[in-house]
Write a protein that holds these residues in place. Structure first.
Motif, PDB file in Angstrom:
ATOM      1  N   PHE A 133       0.785  -1.292   0.084  1.00  0.00           N
ATOM      2  CA  PHE A 133      -0.083   0.060   0.071  1.00  0.00           C
ATOM      3  C   PHE A 133       0.775   1.112   0.117  1.00  0.00           C
ATOM      4  O   PHE A 133       1.825   1.266   0.640  1.00  0.00           O
ATOM      5  N   THR A 138      -1.737   6.958   3.266  1.00  0.00           N
ATOM      6  CA  THR A 138      -1.963   6.600   4.550  1.00  0.00           C
ATOM      7  C   THR A 138      -1.532   7.996   5.488  1.00  0.00           C
ATOM      8  O   THR A 138      -1.745   7.964   6.593  1.00  0.00           O
ATOM      9  N   SER A 141      -4.428   9.948   7.427  1.00  0.00           N
ATOM     10  CA  SER A 141      -5.125   9.181   8.555  1.00  0.00           C
ATOM     11  C   SER A 141      -3.924   9.344   9.799  1.00  0.00           C
ATOM     12  O   SER A 141      -4.221   9.238  10.819  1.00  0.00           O
ATOM     13  N   ASN A 142      -2.573   8.758   9.242  1.00  0.00           N
ATOM     14  CA  ASN A 142      -1.563   9.147   9.929  1.00  0.00           C
ATOM     15  C   ASN A 142      -1.557  10.119  10.951  1.00  0.00           C
ATOM     16  O   ASN A 142      -1.143  10.307  12.139  1.00  0.00           O
ATOM     17  N   LEU A 145      -4.233  10.557  13.379  1.00  0.00           N
ATOM     18  CA  LEU A 145      -3.942   9.904  14.585  1.00  0.00           C
ATOM     19  C   LEU A 145      -2.813  10.423  15.455  1.00  0.00           C
ATOM     20  O   LEU A 145      -2.752  10.495  16.535  1.00  0.00           O
ATOM     21  N   GLY A 164       7.356  -0.202  13.746  1.00  0.00           N
ATOM     22  CA  GLY A 164       6.371  -1.142  13.101  1.00  0.00           C
ATOM     23  C   GLY A 164       6.623  -1.134  11.678  1.00  0.00           C
ATOM     24  O   GLY A 164       5.795  -1.644  11.091  1.00  0.00           O
TER      25      GLY A 164
ATOM     26  N   ILE B  38       2.686  -5.456  16.741  1.00  0.00           N
ATOM     27  CA  ILE B  38       1.475  -5.503  16.107  1.00  0.00           C
ATOM     28  C   ILE B  38       0.734  -4.286  16.613  1.00  0.00           C
ATOM     29  O   ILE B  38       0.029  -3.563  15.578  1.00  0.00           O
ATOM     30  N   VAL B  40       2.040  -1.219  17.053  1.00  0.00           N
ATOM     31  CA  VAL B  40       2.345  -0.186  16.229  1.00  0.00           C
ATOM     32  C   VAL B  40       1.929  -0.345  14.647  1.00  0.00           C
ATOM     33  O   VAL B  40       1.688   0.764  14.033  1.00  0.00           O
ATOM     34  N   PHE B  41       1.955  -1.606  14.375  1.00  0.00           N
ATOM     35  CA  PHE B  41       1.632  -1.875  12.890  1.00  0.00           C
ATOM     36  C   PHE B  41       0.251  -1.691  12.757  1.00  0.00           C
ATOM     37  O   PHE B  41      -0.212  -0.981  11.605  1.00  0.00           O
ATOM     38  N   MET B  43      -1.796   0.458  14.467  1.00  0.00           N
ATOM     39  CA  MET B  43      -1.925   2.004  14.407  1.00  0.00           C
ATOM     40  C   MET B  43      -1.471   2.685  13.346  1.00  0.00           C
ATOM     41  O   MET B  43      -2.229   3.664  12.703  1.00  0.00           O
ATOM     42  N   PHE B  44      -0.280   2.391  12.734  1.00  0.00           N
ATOM     43  CA  PHE B  44       0.333   3.115  11.734  1.00  0.00           C
ATOM     44  C   PHE B  44       0.130   2.588  10.388  1.00  0.00           C
ATOM     45  O   PHE B  44       0.502   3.351   9.565  1.00  0.00           O
ATOM     46  N   THR B  45      -0.394   1.345  10.379  1.00  0.00           N
ATOM     47  CA  THR B  45      -0.691   0.617   8.952  1.00  0.00           C
ATOM     48  C   THR B  45      -1.677   0.239   8.646  1.00  0.00           C
ATOM     49  O   THR B  45      -2.398   0.674   7.664  1.00  0.00           O
ATOM     50  N   VAL B  46      -2.379  -0.644   9.357  1.00  0.00           N
ATOM     51  CA  VAL B  46      -3.413  -1.281   9.230  1.00  0.00           C
ATOM     52  C   VAL B  46      -4.777  -0.237   9.214  1.00  0.00           C
ATOM     53  O   VAL B  46      -5.416  -0.064   8.306  1.00  0.00           O
ATOM     54  N   PRO B  48      -4.697   3.168   9.253  1.00  0.00           N
ATOM     55  CA  PRO B  48      -4.759   4.202   7.926  1.00  0.00           C
ATOM     56  C   PRO B  48      -5.093   3.349   6.611  1.00  0.00           C
ATOM     57  O   PRO B  48      -5.708   4.097   5.745  1.00  0.00           O
ATOM     58  N   VAL B  49      -4.827   2.187   6.273  1.00  0.00           N
ATOM     59  CA  VAL B  49      -4.972   1.600   4.998  1.00  0.00           C
ATOM     60  C   VAL B  49      -6.341   1.390   5.004  1.00  0.00           C
ATOM     61  O   VAL B  49      -7.192   1.670   3.961  1.00  0.00           O
TER      62      VAL B  49
END
Lengths: 290, 313
Positions: A133, A138, A141-142, A145, A164, B38, B40-41, B43-46, B48-49
């Motif tokens: 992606f 993103t 949204s980041n 957040l 992460g 997970i 962090v992942f 929060m910042f990836t899943v 937002p995607v």
């Protein structure tokens, strides 16, 4: 076991002189293609002004000078945030981000590949898919957040997301699968070693070549990070951003700009050389293959 | 592994949910170990995607309250946006050439230098890896192929009598794509290359001995039947790296040809995405572009996965 791989032995094992020669020739040609622009970039930074604008341009320097570097340092001293601050920012973010990613990523990679908990396949598929992606979308949204968490305009906005970083985990997982022997782990567990200890003492040393790859990748990614939408304060900005600002002065600063790109390049290359020699050396003697 | 085998017998007495719950409790440490990553992942990836995918069905533009518009963004992309079609074409040309070539080049070079003495290997690795590690160093090609007479290529072509007029390399639609492809290949021996080197060093040496006994006759057979199958995970990792970098490319074009490139001749999906997302703030529309790129990359990944599963057969 490593002893078996001596030069003499390899010739016996399926190698032909013709093949060796062909491969060497190809490597040399490719190597020259790789080297020429690098050499040109480096020699540009040592060229005095008259040589930068000579016709036809030379790949090499005739009268090497440190003038471009001196000019660059003079320019650095004119910025109102001391340059050492930019360097500190980049080093802090790069080091903490890289180490956090190495630790969290490897731990998760170990669990995903060696502990049979339900849902691990599904989790891993999600992680791998997310690599595809594109980041631009993103970002919004980041940002929302991060401002909710109060991380905007602080080091955390750069460090925490790096922990992460999916690629690190993915890389570690692939290596845990090929390089870590299940029977060794099993016997450690029978001896009563906790999973955390097994991971740290047994699995981690077996994937040292992957550390190198991860450290280099993560380091280079963070080192080359320019301006970020999450950071507004001048004193929190990165070295890369700052150096680009001062050399963006057109022809007059061509020399300083060439020096700047050499400085930006030298640090990741040094990190690579040092970590490579450290890690590959230990790898040969650790007896990672049974 | 033996533990799960004994469990499987008693599994018959339980429902699927009960069994899963039991396994979850038994392996709780697994969840503990993935937790920091997970969190962090997610929060910042899943998150937002997922948000972007939802937003791609709206007209969100950062100023007004978003309205749900269904698949309008997607229809507009394919029917109303000529530049997007150029972008798709260019992305496929670029990814189709650079992806496979850089992948093969990375593997072949890694494989060749794996047989060198350790000291020489370290040096050669550095030579091949330096271009990709050095961040923006590829801008040197802007100097080498500069449009004026001080550019190295122009100067020497002129000196040797091949051309009379300087070629404006990065502003001539005939040269932009080939040059950008060349520059990308130049700095493409990156993380995939390193992971191949590391993977090659992890191949069990005794397999080669066994192979020689079993009748492996030359290095190509050894590569196909022993080396490649033992490093499939690294091959997959390298493939993902090649796919993401070759479909997501754009910064090289921006640095060398300016943005936008002349006549959009090197305009890619990423450029289109950044243009709408970063400059025009049409977040809904740009999210739709990202979703399409996402889909293309997942497709490419599936294809490569199938190819890799055929290795060694």
């Amino acid at each position: 076991m490593a002893k078996l791989r001596t030069r003499k032995h390899k010739v016996v094992l399926n190698r032909s002189v013709g093949g060796d020669a062909g491969i060497t020739t190809m490597l040399v040609i490719l190597g020259i293609f790789m080297l020429v622009p690098m050499v040109y970039a480096i020699s540009q930074s040592f060229k005095p002004l008259d040589e930068l604008w000579i016709f036809p341009p030379h790949l090499y320097v005739i009268n090497p000078t440190f003038r471009n570097f001196k000019d660059l340092f003079v320019l650095m001293n004119t910025s109102w945030v001391p340059f050492s601050r930019y360097i500190f920012n980049t080093v802090l973010v790069t080091v903490t981000g890289t180490l956090g990613n190495l630790l969290f990523g490897s731990m998760a990679a170990y669990a995903l590949s060696k502990i049979m908990f339900p849902g691990r396949k599904w989790i891993f598929t999600t992680i791998r898919t997310s690599l595809m992606f594109h980041k631009t979308c993103t970002a919004v949204s980041n940002f929302i957040l991060m401002s909710a968490l109060g991380m905007v305009d602080s080091y955390w906005a750069l460090i925490v997301p790096a922990w992460g970083h999916t690629l690190g985990l993915y890389l570690m997982k692939q290596f845990m699968e090929t390089n870590v022997n299940n029977s060794v782990l099993e016997s450690a567990r029978l001896d009563g070693s906790s999973e955390f200890k097994t991971f740290w003492v047994i699995a981690m040393p077996m994937v040292k070549p992957a550390w190198l790859t991860l450290i280099i990748y993560c380091f280079q990614d963070l080192w080359n990070a320019g301006s970020s939408i999450y950071i507004h304060s001048e004193q929190l900005k990165s070295f890369h951003y700052a150096i680009n600002q001062i050399v963006a002065g057109g022809i007059k600063r061509a020399g300083a700009s060439a020096a700047a790109s050499v400085i930006m390049m030298i640090v990741p290359v040094m990190v690579f050389v040092i970590s490579q020699s450290k890690i590959i050396e230990t790898m040969g003697s650790s007896g990672m293959k049974d | 592994m033996s533990k799960t085998a004994t469990k499987a017998v008693s599994r018959k007495d339980m429902t699927r949910a009960q069994w899963t719950w039991k396994e979850m409790k038994k392996n709780w440490v697994g969840y503990a170990m993935i937790a920091p990553f997970i969190i962090v992942f997610i929060m910042f990836t899943v998150a937002p995607v997922l948000v972007s995918i939802v937003v791609s069905f709206t007209d969100f533009n950062m100023l007004q309250v978003p309205n749900f518009v269904g698949v309008d963004n997607y229809i507009r992309l394919f029917l109303d946006d000529d530049i997007f079609l150029i972008a798709i074409k260019n992305t496929f040309i670029f990814a189709g050439i650079v992806g496979p070539s850089s992948y093969l080049m990375s593997y072949m070079v890694a494989w060749f230098i794996n047989e060198l003495e350790p000291k020489i290997r370290a040096l050669v690795t550095l030579i091949f890896y330096a271009p990709s590690i050095s961040g923006g160093i590829y801008t040197i090609f802007g100097t080498l192929f500069s449009g004026d007479a001080y550019g190295w290529a122009n100067a020497w072509l002129k000196q040797l009598g091949f051309i009379t007029e300087e070629i404006n390399w990065f502003e001539d639609a005939d040269y932009v794509m080939p040059l950008c492809i060349m520059v990308s290949l130049w700095c493409s021996l990156g993380t995939a290359f390193l992971s191949f080197i590391a993977g090659l060093q992890g191949v069990d040496r005794s397999l080669y001995e066994a192979g020689a006994v079993d009748g492996v006759r030359n290095r190509w057979q050894e590569l196909w039947y022993i080396t490649l199958p033992s490093m499939k995970p690294q091959l997959m990792f390298g493939a993902i790296m090649s796919i993401t970098s070759s479909f997501g490319y754009g910064s090289i074009v921006d640095a060398l040809c300016g943005n936008p490139s002349v006549d959009y001749c090197a305009w890619t999906i990423t450029h289109h995405l950044n243009d709408y997302g970063g400059s025009r703030y049409e977040i809904g529309y740009s999210s739709a572009i990202a979703v399409i790129l996402f889909g293309i990359m997942i497709g490419a990944n599936k294809l490569v996965k199938n190819l890799i599963s055929k290795v060694g057969k």
